[in-house]
Design an enzyme around this catalytic site. Structure first.
Site, PDB file in Angstrom:
ATOM      1  N   CYS A 135       9.308  -8.075   6.115  1.00 12.23           N
ATOM      2  CA  CYS A 135       8.474  -6.893   6.792  1.00 12.23           C
ATOM      3  C   CYS A 135       8.840  -7.087   8.205  1.00 12.23           C
ATOM      4  O   CYS A 135       7.852  -7.619   8.919  1.00 12.23           O
ATOM      5  CB  CYS A 135       7.204  -6.607   6.075  1.00 12.23           C
ATOM      6  SG  CYS A 135       6.419  -5.237   7.053  1.00 12.23           S
ATOM      7  N   LEU A 136       9.604  -6.312   8.849  1.00 12.91           N
ATOM      8  CA  LEU A 136       9.919  -6.366  10.261  1.00 12.91           C
ATOM      9  C   LEU A 136      10.315  -5.105  10.795  1.00 12.91           C
ATOM     10  O   LEU A 136      11.514  -4.265  10.072  1.00 12.91           O
ATOM     11  CB  LEU A 136      11.154  -7.400  10.382  1.00 12.91           C
ATOM     12  CG  LEU A 136      11.372  -7.906  11.857  1.00 12.91           C
ATOM     13  CD1 LEU A 136      10.040  -8.434  12.711  1.00 12.91           C
ATOM     14  CD2 LEU A 136      12.365  -9.007  12.146  1.00 12.91           C
TER      15      LEU A 136
END
Lengths: 453, 164
Positions: free
Chosen positions: B90-91
């Site tokens: 999750c970036l």
């Protein structure tokens, strides 16, 4: 073989084995689609018919049909009477020579103008100021003398057109052939055919016939006599101050050379080595041109500097579309990359610079990479200026609405040439802050309502 | 050669000429397909991921670099922003904040930085994120060290796989 050849209609199809229809009659029917939209930029010089959409009537567009006519005289619009206007064919037989000729401006060329006014059955052909120079573009290779011929005939029609016909000498056969063709046209017999005869002359003028001096003298065009002394090729280069320089020589190549070209060839600029200095121009003008040349050369040299696009990581100059896209920041991107990136809907950041995320609202295309801020601003201003001469397609001459509103760079002008009236609702807040209120739309309220729920 | 291929070849050459020390390995998985890459990043020294080598699976879309590549961990990584089972990361950089100026190498470096600066407010691994949010740094550090030793340090990972 049912589709008419558009190039034949323009007189430029030379293929014997052309798969499209080569038919003179079909050329009459070719209707200018741009005119119907109201945007034909060729105006009176359009090779196609100007017919209003939905009606069969031809508008007051006289075909400046043939080579000689087009180059030496510029017929003003024919005012056709309403009784004949709707039923008749267009005034001209758009012959093979009815091509779109490149004429920078008849005034600039110092050409004479003849206006043909048709009212009811009577005809007036007026010849206005006659020729100052017979300079013609390279596209046409009609000998000078033929253009004189066309002029002499049109000018001579002041009194009676028919009577001038014999002065064309051996053109009778040709004229008969064409009139035979014309007789098959469903025109009212009382329709004046002067326009068509102009075309006959024009067709004749393609023949390598040379009018005699007496012909020209009989016509009695004093100005022409003085400015164009003879049809002698040696004198064909007439030095007139306002005639433009040969655009081809200015670009560096004129295939006719200095001697044979109809246009004046300028002096060779020592910087760009092109013949673009006006021999009659002042030293200051020459100086200004050379300074401009120098700056251009510098720009070109700078082009060779290797600047890589941050998106594709390639040198912009090596790409097929070697244009930069100028952003608000100083990062270098090529135009195709940045346009592709900005059209990327899914990304929040697509309107910002890929490197520094500076928001840029519009990208300016530029073929050179500006070194200083001033240069960049100059390029942007030039670009905006250029866009402001183009009609906005969203505004659509007042029929549409442009989503960019007053920020649009394109021109907002109606069909009548009147600029859009800008209505801005301004609101002064309590703290004397000026705000501009957008035109309220129903969708805004619906959105508000949706959000509340 | 299309734009994607040209750019990827250039990126590969750039990496081979000047590799970032944190990115141990970066190359296409096979010579036939330039759109599938494999990368190995090293856990930074002095952090709880020290000694670990983390494999990354990179899938490059055809619209690259206008669209971000899909990157995920192959082995198990204990991190609040990495899915423990799938390895999904999750970036924001790999989603909405992507910019074509990023490269595969710089994206791998960014993932390496993410390891040491977790964002527990948007977790994919709730257990690790909860430890962080409670402020149990000791518990979090030892948990991460354990998983790094178990799955990411080559010598112990080999022992683990041979014994199991």
């Amino acid at each position: 073989m049912t589709t008419p050849c558009r190039f034949y209609a323009l007189g430029t199809c030379h293929r014997r084995d052309c798969s499209f229809l080569h038919d003179r009659q079909s050329m009459d029917k070719a209707v200018c689609a741009y005119y119907q939209k109201g945007q034909c930029r060729f105006g009176n010089y359009c090779a196609l018919q100007h017919v209003k959409a939905g009606s069969g009537s031809v508008t007051s567009k006289s075909h400046s049909s043939q080579t000689s006519q087009a180059s030496t005289s510029r017929p003003s619009p024919v005012e056709s009477s309403p009784t004949t206007g709707s039923s008749r064919k267009p005034a001209t037989v758009p012959s093979a020579g009815n091509r779109r000729t490149f004429i920078p401006s008849s005034a600039a060329l110092g050409l004479g103008a003849a206006s043909i006014v048709v009212r009811g059955g009577e005809t007036l052909v007026e010849s206005r100021e006659s020729v100052a120079g017979e300079k013609k573009p390279h596209g046409e290779e009609i000998p000078l003398e033929t253009s004189l011929c066309g002029l002499s005939l049109s000018a001579g029609r002041k009194g009676d057109v028919r009577q001038e016909q014999p002065s064309a000498g051996g053109f009778g056969v040709e004229a008969d052939a064409v009139s035979g063709f014309r007789s098959s046209q469903p025109w009212p017999s009382d329709y004046p055919q002067e326009q068509s005869e102009d075309d006959d002359d024009a067709e004749e003028s393609k023949l390598p016939m040379r009018p005699s001096y007496s012909n020209i003298a009989k016509v009695g065009v004093p100005a022409m006599g003085s400015s164009v002394p003879s049809a002698n090729p040696d004198d064909s280069v007439v030095k007139v101050d306002d005639t433009p320089l040969c655009p081809f020589a200015m670009q560096g190549i004129c295939r006719f050379g200095d001697e044979k070209c109809r246009y004046r060839h300028g002096l060779t600029c020592p910087v760009c080595l092109k013949q673009c200095l006006d021999p009659d121009g002042s030293a200051e003008e020459h100086e200004a041109h050379m300074i401009l040349c120098h700056s251009r050369m510098e720009q070109k040299e700078r082009v060779n500097e290797d600047i890589d696009c941050v998106v594709c990581m390639e040198s912009v100059q090596t790409k097929s579309d070697s244009r930069y896209g100028l952003l608000n920041c100083d990062h270098c991107v090529c135009l195709s990359c940045i346009r592709q990136w900005r059209s990327n809907q899914g990304m929040d950041t697509s309107k910002s610079c890929p490197i520094c995320r500076t928001i840029t609202h519009f990208v300016t295309p530029s073929s050179v990479w500006p070194r200083t801020l001033d240069e960049k601003m100059a390029i942007i201003e030039e670009y905006k200026l250029k866009l402001s001469t183009i009609d906005c397609k969203h505004f659509d001459f007042g029929q549409g609405t442009c989503p960019f509103g007053t920020s649009c760079f394109y021109r907002h002008v109606g069909h009548d040439g009147v600029a859009e009236e800008i209505k801005l609702r301004k609101v002064i807040g309590q703290e004397d802050d000026l705000r501009i209120v957008n035109t309220p739309k129903l969708a805004d309220f619906l959105e508000l309502y949706e959000n509340r729920r | 050669m299309d734009a994607v291929t040209r750019r990827l070849i250039k990126e590969l050459r750039d990496y081979q000429r000047d590799p970032n020390p944190q990115v141990v390995e970066l190359s296409p998985t096979s010579d036939d397909n330039l759109l599938a890459w494999r990368a190995v990043i090293a856990g930074q020294e002095g952090t709880i991921y020290e000694g670990g080598r983390f494999d990354l699976d990179i899938v490059v879309p055809n619209s690259y670099p206008m669209q971000p590549p899909t990157i995920k961990f192959i082995g198990r990584v204990c991190h609040p922003n990495v899915h423990f089972k799938t390895g999904e990361i999750c970036l924001d950089l790999l989603k909405s904040a992507w910019s074509p100026a990023w490269t595969l190498q710089s994206a791998c470096v960014a993932i390496g930085v993410l390891l040491t600066s977790p964002e527990p407010d948007s977790p994919l691994n709730c257990d690790a994120a909860n430890l962080l949010r409670c402020g149990d740094m000791r518990g979090y550090n030892s948990l991460v060290r354990m998983y790094t030793q178990l799955y990411a340090v080559p010598s112990t990972a080999a022992i683990m796989s041979s014994t199991s």
